[in-house]
Design a protein around this motif. Structure first.
Motif, PDB file in Angstrom:
ATOM      1  N   SER A 206       3.065  33.363 -10.232  1.00 33.02           N
ATOM      2  CA  SER A 206       2.758  32.305 -11.200  1.00 33.02           C
ATOM      3  C   SER A 206       2.251  32.861 -12.525  1.00 33.02           C
ATOM      4  O   SER A 206       2.292  32.171 -13.551  1.00 33.02           O
ATOM      5  CB  SER A 206       1.726  31.337 -10.611  1.00 33.02           C
ATOM      6  N   MET A 236      -4.557  26.537 -10.194  1.00 28.70           N
ATOM      7  CA  MET A 236      -3.393  26.132  -9.419  1.00 28.70           C
ATOM      8  C   MET A 236      -3.796  25.052  -8.418  1.00 28.70           C
ATOM      9  O   MET A 236      -4.908  25.065  -7.871  1.00 28.70           O
ATOM     10  CB  MET A 236      -2.786  27.322  -8.660  1.00 28.70           C
ATOM     11  N   TYR A 250      10.403  27.108 -11.724  1.00 26.57           N
ATOM     12  CA  TYR A 250       9.124  27.156 -12.423  1.00 26.57           C
ATOM     13  C   TYR A 250       9.347  26.616 -13.836  1.00 26.57           C
ATOM     14  O   TYR A 250       9.861  27.303 -14.709  1.00 26.57           O
ATOM     15  CB  TYR A 250       8.635  28.598 -12.462  1.00 26.57           C
ATOM     16  N   VAL A 279       0.343  24.341 -12.163  1.00 23.24           N
ATOM     17  CA  VAL A 279      -0.353  25.521 -12.687  1.00 23.24           C
ATOM     18  C   VAL A 279      -0.765  25.261 -14.136  1.00 23.24           C
ATOM     19  O   VAL A 279      -0.019  24.645 -14.900  1.00 23.24           O
ATOM     20  CB  VAL A 279       0.550  26.775 -12.649  1.00 23.24           C
TER      21      VAL A 279
END
Length: 300
Positions: A206, A236, A250, A279
């Motif tokens: 991430s 997160m 993502y 996120v």
């Protein structure tokens, strides 16, 4: 151990040196500082190793306090803040050479049957990941060959990354670009069946591309950097179970950059469009000061 996915699993396998104290390796690499996703992933492993029962992590909040030194072990001290009937809370401090470099608070929740469910659909309809070129293929297409340092980095890369939109290389391409980016990602090999490993591996991933969204209107992502970047904090929320060795989308955007800081938000979906993880990260951006051995990298 030649497979980068195996090396990632090994990197996340911390040594327990006391009841609440763990030690993690920090690979000796040419980077100027330890990759932030590595520290976050290892800290989450330490937190998870002190919990009992079926309580997966549902959120984490972390601050990057000092840059870590590659090649130097990192010690993770876990504070058992709370063990409730449904929730468990852990606070982790990462220490290197006697100085705190990172801290993280993680909350674990025993799964429950919800009274209702909803989610926003993905913002974009992304092409199938296999139809897109890898980052390495795009760079080779533009440059003709990979620079030696990028070649070494590519061989160590534990995740296959494929940008939904082709990389921009010129000032004309960057002009009027929105501060958004989307990538397909998955581990380059199997990660086993431990859910904590998959959660910590995705935590590692991430931090790899999230600040791309801040940079896209300013400079090519894989060209020489005009700015020094550093992750400041990271949060997160884990909504559903997943495997980090299966494709996930993502989707990243930057709502604001001002005062030398840029904020980025990301949403992670599985290939069926289910929202898995949310996120948020803020990064520091300062005019670049050239140093020896500079190399463009996707980490913060």
């Amino acid at each position: 151990m030649n497979n980068p996915a195996d090396r990632l699993v090994d990197l996340l396998d911390l040594e327990q040196i006391e009841v609440n104290i763990f030690r993690g390796r920090s690979p000796q690499e040419s980077l100027q500082r330890v990759f932030g996703g590595q520290v976050a992933g290892q800290a989450l492993v330490a937190a998870g190793r002190t919990t009992e029962g079926d309580r997966p992590v549902h959120s984490l909040h972390a601050y990057f306090l000092r840059p870590g030194r590659p090649g130097v072990p990192i010690v993770y001290q876990v504070e058992r803040v709370r063990d409730g009937r449904s929730f468990t809370t852990r606070r982790v401090t990462a220490i290197q050479q006697g100085r705190t470099i990172f801290n993280l608070t993680a909350s674990f929740h025993q799964p429950e049957q919800g009274a209702f469910e909803h989610q926003l659909p993905p913002r974009i309809e992304a092409p199938a990941p296999e139809s897109l070129p890898t980052v390495v293929e795009e760079i080779k297409e533009h440059l003709g060959a990979l620079p030696e340092q990028l070649e070494r980095m590519a061989r160590r890369q534990p995740f296959d990354i494929r940008y939904v939109d082709r990389l921009r290389w010129t000032a004309e391409e960057i002009k009027d670009a929105e501060p958004r980016s989307a990538v397909w990602m998955r581990a380059v090999g199997p990660l086993g069946d431990d859910p904590l490993v998959h959660t910590c591996a995705l935590t590692y991933a991430s931090d790899m591309t999230l600040l791309d969204a801040v940079r896209i209107p300013v400079e090519p992502l894989w060209g020489p950097r005009g700015f020094d970047m550093a992750s400041l904090d990271h949060a997160m929320w884990f909504h559903r179970p997943f495997r980090a060795d299966e494709w996930f989308l993502y989707d990243q955007e930057s709502p604001i950059a001002t005062g030398g800081r840029g904020l980025a938000r990301g949403r992670i979906y599985d290939i069926e469009g289910r929202l898995l993880v949310s996120v948020v990260q803020e990064g520091l951006f300062r005019p670049h000061t050239p140093r020896p051995m500079d190399t463009p990298t996707p980490d913060a």
